[in-house]
Design a protein around this motif. Structure first.
Motif, short mmCIF file in Angstrom:
data_model
loop_
_atom_site.label_atom_id
_atom_site.label_comp_id
_atom_site.label_asym_id
_atom_site.label_seq_id
_atom_site.Cartn_x
_atom_site.Cartn_y
_atom_site.Cartn_z
N MET A 56 -76.25 104.72 -87.32
CA MET A 56 -75.25 103.90 -88.00
C MET A 56 -74.77 104.55 -89.28
O MET A 56 -74.04 103.94 -90.05
N ASN A 57 -75.22 105.79 -89.52
CA ASN A 57 -74.93 106.49 -90.77
C ASN A 57 -75.33 105.63 -91.97
O ASN A 57 -74.59 105.49 -92.94
N ALA A 58 -76.51 105.02 -91.86
CA ALA A 58 -77.03 104.13 -92.90
C ALA A 58 -78.16 104.82 -93.66
O ALA A 58 -78.74 105.80 -93.19
N GLU A 59 -78.44 104.26 -94.82
CA GLU A 59 -79.54 104.77 -95.65
C GLU A 59 -80.74 103.84 -95.46
O GLU A 59 -80.59 102.62 -95.50
N LEU A 60 -81.93 104.42 -95.26
CA LEU A 60 -83.16 103.64 -95.13
C LEU A 60 -84.02 103.89 -96.36
O LEU A 60 -84.33 105.03 -96.69
N SER A 61 -84.37 102.82 -97.07
CA SER A 61 -85.25 102.92 -98.24
C SER A 61 -86.52 102.15 -97.94
O SER A 61 -86.47 101.07 -97.35
N ILE A 62 -87.64 102.69 -98.37
CA ILE A 62 -88.93 102.03 -98.16
C ILE A 62 -89.41 101.49 -99.50
O ILE A 62 -89.51 102.24 -100.47
N SER A 122 -90.12 104.91 -87.54
CA SER A 122 -89.42 105.91 -86.73
C SER A 122 -88.19 105.28 -86.07
O SER A 122 -87.11 105.87 -86.06
N ARG A 123 -88.34 104.08 -85.55
CA ARG A 123 -87.21 103.39 -84.91
C ARG A 123 -86.15 103.01 -85.93
O ARG A 123 -84.95 103.12 -85.67
N LEU A 124 -86.59 102.53 -87.10
CA LEU A 124 -85.63 102.19 -88.15
C LEU A 124 -84.85 103.43 -88.61
O LEU A 124 -83.65 103.35 -88.86
N GLU A 125 -85.53 104.57 -88.69
CA GLU A 125 -84.85 105.82 -89.06
C GLU A 125 -83.80 106.20 -88.03
O GLU A 125 -82.70 106.63 -88.37
N LYS A 126 -84.12 106.02 -86.74
CA LYS A 126 -83.16 106.33 -85.67
C LYS A 126 -81.96 105.39 -85.74
O LYS A 126 -80.82 105.82 -85.60
N VAL A 127 -82.23 104.10 -85.96
CA VAL A 127 -81.14 103.12 -86.08
C VAL A 127 -80.27 103.46 -87.29
O VAL A 127 -79.04 103.49 -87.19
N LYS A 144 -77.12 99.95 -96.19
CA LYS A 144 -78.45 100.21 -96.73
C LYS A 144 -79.46 99.25 -96.12
O LYS A 144 -79.29 98.03 -96.18
N ILE A 145 -80.52 99.83 -95.54
CA ILE A 145 -81.62 99.07 -94.96
C ILE A 145 -82.84 99.28 -95.85
O ILE A 145 -83.20 100.41 -96.16
N VAL A 146 -83.47 98.19 -96.25
CA VAL A 146 -84.69 98.26 -97.06
C VAL A 146 -85.84 97.75 -96.21
O VAL A 146 -85.79 96.63 -95.69
N TYR A 147 -86.87 98.58 -96.05
CA TYR A 147 -88.07 98.17 -95.33
C TYR A 147 -89.18 97.91 -96.34
O TYR A 147 -89.50 98.77 -97.15
N CYS A 148 -89.77 96.71 -96.30
CA CYS A 148 -90.87 96.34 -97.20
C CYS A 148 -92.19 96.67 -96.50
O CYS A 148 -92.61 95.97 -95.58
N SER A 149 -92.81 97.75 -96.93
CA SER A 149 -94.05 98.21 -96.32
C SER A 149 -95.24 97.42 -96.84
O SER A 149 -95.28 97.03 -98.01
N ARG A 150 -96.22 97.21 -95.98
CA ARG A 150 -97.48 96.59 -96.37
C ARG A 150 -98.63 97.57 -96.11
O ARG A 150 -99.78 97.16 -95.99
N SER A 151 -98.34 98.85 -96.05
CA SER A 151 -99.36 99.83 -95.69
C SER A 151 -100.52 99.90 -96.68
O SER A 151 -101.63 100.24 -96.30
#
Length: 153
Positions: free
Chosen positions: A56-62, A47-52, A25-32
Motif C-alpha cells: 500500500m506504499n504505507a509506513e509501518l511504525s512499531i 512480517s504480514r503487516l510489513e507486506k501489507v 501510516k500504520i502503528v503496531y503496539c508491540s507487547r513483546s
C-alpha cells in the motif's frame, strides 16, 4: 480531551507536529517486552503487516511502551520522559491505523485523529476483549475487534 492531557503533561499543543502525511501510516503496539498478553506469533504478524504496508506504499511504525522507535535517534537526543510523551503523541496523532493486542499502549489512541482505524486483538469472551471500543466510538475512531484463540500449549 487531548489538550487536557497535554496541559497536565506540561506540553503545549502548538509544539506537537500533528496531522497525517500523504503516506498511509500504520502503528503496531508491540507487547513483546510485557509479561502478559504476549502475541506468540508477533514476528509473523509483523512480517504480514510489513507486506501489507509495502503493498500500500504505507509506513509501518512499531510502538513499544518505554521504547518509541519514532523518537529521535540522534546522539544526544532528549531521552527525558517528556520527550517520550511528545513523540508518542506525534506518532499516534499521525496514525491512520493502530493495531495491537489489548493493553495499556492502546490508550494512546486518545491522541489519534477522527477516522483513525483501531484494530484491537483480544480473547473472545473476556470482559476486556473489546475494552477500547467505547473509547474509539467516543473519539470518532473506527474500531475493529479481532478475537484470538488461547494457545493451549
Amino acid at each position: 480531551m487531548q489538550s487536557a492531557v497535554w496541559e497536565v503533561s506540561g506540553i503545549s499543543a502548538s509544539t506537537i507536529s500533528r496531522g497525517r502525511s500523504s503516506k498511509l501510516k500504520i502503528v503496531y503496539c508491540s507487547r513483546s517486552s510485557s509479561p502478559t498478553r504476549k502475541l506468540k506469533e508477533e514476528n509473523e504478524l509483523l512480517s504480514r503487516l510489513e507486506k501489507v504496508a509495502s503493498s500500500m506504499n504505507a509506513e509501518l511504525s512499531i510502538f513499544e511502551k518505554g521504547n518509541n522507535e519514532n523518537a529521535e535517534e540522534d546522539v544526544g537526543a532528549d531521552s527525558s520522559p517528556l520527550h517520550f510523551v511528545k513523540s508518542t503523541i506525534e506518532l499516534f496523532s499521525s496514525a491512520d491505523v493502530v493495531v495491537g493486542v489489548h493493553g495499556a499502549s492502546l490508550a494512546n489512541i486518545v491522541f489519534s485523529e477522527v477516522g483513525t482505524t483501531v484494530v484491537e486483538m483480544g480473547l473472545e469472551g473476556l470482559p476486556q476483549a473489546s475494552h477500547y471500543r467505547h473509547l474509539s466510538q467516543s473519539l470518532g475512531l473506527e474500531h475493529v475487534d479481532v478475537f484470538l484463540m488461547k494457545d493451549s500449549r
